[in-house]
Design an enzyme around this catalytic site. Structure first.
Site, PDB file in Angstrom:
ATOM      1  NE  ARG A  54      -3.746  -2.102   2.659  1.00 28.26           N
ATOM      2  CZ  ARG A  54      -3.577  -3.298   3.216  1.00 28.26           C
ATOM      3  NH1 ARG A  54      -2.405  -3.599   3.777  1.00 28.26           N
ATOM      4  NH2 ARG A  54      -4.550  -4.193   3.228  1.00 28.26           N
ATOM      5  NE  ARG A  75      -3.099  -3.340  -1.415  1.00 31.50           N
ATOM      6  CZ  ARG A  75      -2.770  -4.276  -0.524  1.00 31.50           C
ATOM      7  NH1 ARG A  75      -1.505  -4.616  -0.387  1.00 31.50           N
ATOM      8  NH2 ARG A  75      -3.688  -4.856   0.226  1.00 31.50           N
ATOM      9  CG  HIS A  97      -6.717  -8.528   0.843  1.00 31.03           C
ATOM     10  ND1 HIS A  97      -6.915  -8.897  -0.467  1.00 31.03           N
ATOM     11  CD2 HIS A  97      -6.471  -7.182   0.819  1.00 31.03           C
ATOM     12  CE1 HIS A  97      -6.791  -7.845  -1.250  1.00 31.03           C
ATOM     13  NE2 HIS A  97      -6.511  -6.799  -0.488  1.00 31.03           N
ATOM     14  CG  HIS A 100      -4.997   0.961  -3.655  1.00 30.73           C
ATOM     15  ND1 HIS A 100      -4.194   0.835  -2.528  1.00 30.73           N
ATOM     16  CD2 HIS A 100      -5.975   0.032  -3.496  1.00 30.73           C
ATOM     17  CE1 HIS A 100      -4.678  -0.100  -1.735  1.00 30.73           C
ATOM     18  NE2 HIS A 100      -5.750  -0.615  -2.303  1.00 30.73           N
ATOM     19  CE1 TYR A 132      -7.115  -6.349  -7.039  1.00 37.81           C
ATOM     20  CE2 TYR A 132      -6.943  -7.798  -5.144  1.00 37.81           C
ATOM     21  CZ  TYR A 132      -6.869  -6.543  -5.696  1.00 37.81           C
ATOM     22  OH  TYR A 132      -6.556  -5.459  -4.912  1.00 37.81           O
ATOM     23  CE  LYS A 169      -8.017  -1.198   5.389  1.00 38.27           C
ATOM     24  NZ  LYS A 169      -8.649  -1.163   4.046  1.00 38.27           N
TER      25      LYS A 169
END
Length: 321
Positions: free
Chosen positions: A140, A273, A296, A270, A305, A165
């Site tokens: 990120r 990424r 994630h 982003h 994706y 995150k």
């Protein structure tokens, strides 16, 4: 009455509680914004005299009158739940049904490998390296800005992302093509540290209370920012420190590079990424591995994706072939 015996102001209590719980400065700033907004919306009434009905009315206002995004409305709700649960220690009970901002389902913009290389060709110096890491390691933007010397492991070709995150650590790939540039960046960080040691010993910012536990950490090579800001600044305690490069500077450089690359669709940091994830899945990488590399929390987030690649149809073919 002695001023020293006065209870702390509400916002001071909010900030103190967040720091005890180790919330990031960005989250602290965001939560304080929404709490102040909530108080102003209700005519400067103190939150202790309000509750679920007032929160519901505020969230309705954000969705219906201000047309905020779903993520923004949830952010405001999280700030108020934090206020009542951890600061005021007042149970909210059920807020009830309220108008929720619509959460449109949109597929992320991704670039082909060739398009990414075109974008990177319009970046130079540290900005080129940062863009390369976002694409080559799936970092990120803020994770890239926060890299320190100690996070790079050349021997194992691994990058450690600390307090990403959700305040979670993880490891990800260190692309072979980045090794030379990273070594140059480490040399630059070493020279900058040597200069600062001879001109005032300005330390780098450190996580939590590490500077009290290890007083020399801020001027040790391992803790130096890989991408430092151009000049020192004052922290929240008024101490002169060196922070990492500001994310907005990187965003500006990448946005300019994407315009210069004449891409058919707009992108951002982003996007690099996103492109990392789709390239790995296209190569046949297991989706759980991609989930871990991206950091994630849920594999459902990573599965978006597969739709970008058109691989979510279980082999079904069109009647036209």
């Amino acid at each position: 009455m002695d001023t020293q015996s006065k209870p702390p102001k509400l916002m001071d209590r909010v900030k103190a509680t967040m720091r005890v719980k180790r919330y990031s400065p960005r989250t602290e700033k965001t939560y304080c914004y929404w709490i102040r907004f909530f108080i102003r919306f209700h005519g400067m009434r103190h939150p202790s005299g309000m509750g679920a009905p007032e929160i519901k009315a505020f969230l309705e206002h954000l969705a219906v009158e201000r047309h905020v995004a779903a993520a923004t409305q949830n952010q405001a709700l999280n700030a108020l739940v934090f206020l009542y649960r951890h600061v005021l220690e007042q149970p909210l009970g059920e807020i009830g049904e309220f108008s929720r901002a619509r959460r449109p389902r949109r597929l992320p913009v991704v670039l082909s490998h060739e398009e990414v290389l075109r974008v990177l060709s319009h970046l130079s110096g540290p900005m080129h390296l940062m863009g390369t890491l976002m694409y080559g390691s799936g970092l990120r933007l803020i994770e890239t800005c926060r890299l320190r010397v100690r996070d790079i492991d050349f021997e194992r070709q691994v990058i450690t992302v600390r307090a990403g995150k959700g305040d979670k650590d993880r490891t990800t790939l260190l692309p072979t093509t980045c090794i030379s540039s990273l070594q140059k960046q480490l040399t630059t960080a070493t020279h900058q540290l040597e200069y600062r040691l001879h001109h005032g010993q300005v330390p780098v910012t450190l996580p939590h209370a590490l500077d009290r536990k290890y007083p020399n950490a801020g001027i040790s090579l391992a803790w130096q920012w890989l991408f430092p800001a151009s000049r020192p600044c004052c922290d929240m305690d008024g101490k002169v420190v060196l922070h990492h490069v500001h994310p907005s500077a990187v965003q500006k450089a990448v946005k300019h590079a994407m315009r210069a690359a004449s891409l058919p669709r707009p992108g951002s940091c982003h996007t690099l990424r996103h492109s990392f994830a789709t390239q790995l899945l296209n190569q046949g990488t297991d989706i759980r591995t991609v989930q871990e590399l991206l950091g994630h929390k849920s594999v459902e987030t990573t599965q978006i994706y597969t739709h970008v690649l058109g691989k979510g149809f279980a082999g079904v073919r069109s009647p036209l072939g």
